[in-house]
Scaffold this motif. Structure first.
Motif, mmCIF file in Angstrom:
data_model
loop_
_atom_site.group_PDB
_atom_site.id
_atom_site.type_symbol
_atom_site.label_atom_id
_atom_site.label_comp_id
_atom_site.label_asym_id
_atom_site.label_seq_id
_atom_site.Cartn_x
_atom_site.Cartn_y
_atom_site.Cartn_z
ATOM 1 N N PRO A 100 -3.833 1.522 4.299
ATOM 2 C CA PRO A 100 -3.568 1.809 5.570
ATOM 3 C C PRO A 100 -4.420 1.859 7.068
ATOM 4 O O PRO A 100 -3.520 1.518 7.529
ATOM 5 C CB PRO A 100 -3.924 3.712 5.398
ATOM 6 C CG PRO A 100 -3.372 3.601 3.804
ATOM 7 C CD PRO A 100 -4.262 2.806 3.231
ATOM 8 N N ALA A 101 -5.592 1.813 7.231
ATOM 9 C CA ALA A 101 -6.975 1.319 8.066
ATOM 10 C C ALA A 101 -6.629 -0.501 8.530
ATOM 11 O O ALA A 101 -5.256 -0.932 9.728
ATOM 12 C CB ALA A 101 -8.290 1.084 7.377
ATOM 13 N N ALA A 102 -5.960 -1.389 7.034
ATOM 14 C CA ALA A 102 -5.105 -2.586 7.774
ATOM 15 C C ALA A 102 -4.420 -2.801 8.213
ATOM 16 O O ALA A 102 -3.854 -3.470 8.879
ATOM 17 C CB ALA A 102 -5.939 -3.765 6.458
ATOM 18 N N ILE A 103 -3.682 -1.745 7.810
ATOM 19 C CA ILE A 103 -1.589 -1.701 8.075
ATOM 20 C C ILE A 103 -2.099 -1.185 9.757
ATOM 21 O O ILE A 103 -1.207 -1.934 10.291
ATOM 22 C CB ILE A 103 -0.939 -0.842 7.082
ATOM 23 C CG1 ILE A 103 -1.078 -1.593 5.845
ATOM 24 C CG2 ILE A 103 0.366 -0.962 7.268
ATOM 25 C CD1 ILE A 103 0.072 -1.415 4.853
ATOM 26 N N LEU A 104 -2.854 -0.463 10.016
ATOM 27 C CA LEU A 104 -2.691 0.127 11.000
ATOM 28 C C LEU A 104 -3.396 -0.950 12.182
ATOM 29 O O LEU A 104 -2.937 -0.839 13.145
ATOM 30 C CB LEU A 104 -3.370 1.147 11.371
ATOM 31 C CG LEU A 104 -2.546 2.184 11.140
ATOM 32 C CD1 LEU A 104 -3.440 4.314 11.093
ATOM 33 C CD2 LEU A 104 -1.060 3.380 11.713
#
Length: 272
Positions: free
Chosen positions: A120-124
């Motif tokens: 999720p952090a990489a996606i954001l």
């Protein structure tokens, strides 16, 4: 007197013609808004079992103005479930279309072109590069979570979105939020990844700020503490009934069925 009467008649005819044109344009705009609202609704998920032992339910109360709240839940792969809630600032067709574009970006088949893992952090961080602050100052807030069905671990990250709750089976409430700028404010922003362990009977509930910021007549908002207390009252209520109960309590506080901002609730219950 004849000339004055003719001028008056001509003026009245002009006023009536202008009135007809305005009425036609208003009807056209209302039709476009209804069409856009229908399209936004078509992007919402189907409630039910989204994976073995994981049930999803939602309720959505749009404001009078077309907004940009969207949410979804889908499988990243056979073992992982990706779910999110996003809010585009502003109201009207433009924010709604920006939200629809972002929702398309968040589809698993599209994300795989930009990120190598369901992080999720990489996606954001990737989304932050694709959706900068607009010239008019519009932006997104978003919360993204990924649940691993093998380890029962929930990984999540947030960009300025404060509406995510983990309710344990015993009724304990944990807020799955932390401070961070919305998308687009800093091009090189990186986002913090957090994890928590999900247990049998736990629930994760995502919400837009239109729910807990519903104002009373005095201007006082309903607030996260009252929302958490309502969740505690309904800790043994079926998930499909909890979300409408939350919305009804926010409505009671507000004193009207339509809120100033879109109000969305997405809930997942884990029987694992």
């Amino acid at each position: 007197r004849v000339q004055s009467g003719l001028r008056t008649a001509s003026l009245l005819q002009s006023i009536e013609s202008t009135r007809d044109e305005l009425r036609a344009k208003q009807e056209q705009m209302e039709g476009e808004l209804l069409s856009a609202a229908g399209y936004m609704h078509s992007l919402l998920p189907r409630a039910g079992e989204v994976a073995p032992g994981i049930h999803m339910s939602w309720t959505y109360r749009p404001s009078l103005a077309l907004g940009g709240d969207l949410f979804n839940c889908s499988r990243w792969d056979d073992q992982s479930l990706l779910f999110y809630i996003l809010d585009a600032s502003g109201h009207g067709v433009s924010p709604a279309l920006r939200a629809a574009s972002f929702a398309t970006f968040l589809r698993a088949e599209n994300l795989r072109h930009f990120v190598t893992a369901n992080d999720p952090a990489a996606i954001l961080s990737e989304a932050n590069r694709h959706y900068p602050l607009t010239e008019d100052g519009y932006y997104f807030t978003v919360w993204i979570g990924c649940f691993d069905r093998t380890t029962h671990q929930l990984r999540y990250a947030t960009a300025g979105h404060g509406g995510a709750v983990l309710q344990r089976r015993n009724g304990t409430i944990e807020w799955l939020t932390h401070a961070h700028l919305p998308l687009g404010f800093e091009p090189d922003s990186t986002y913090e990844l957090r994890t928590t362990q999900i247990e049998d009977g736990d629930r994760v509930i995502l919400m837009s700020d239109g729910v807990y910021e519903a104002p009373a007549g005095t201007g006082e908002v309903w607030g996260t503490e009252r929302l958490a207390a309502t969740l505690g009252t309904h800790r043994t209520t079926a998930l499909g009934d909890v979300l409408p109960a939350l919305m009804a309590e926010a409505e009671r506080w507000h004193g009207a069925s339509i809120f100033p901002d879109d109000a969305a609730l997405l809930g997942l219950e884990f029987r694992i």
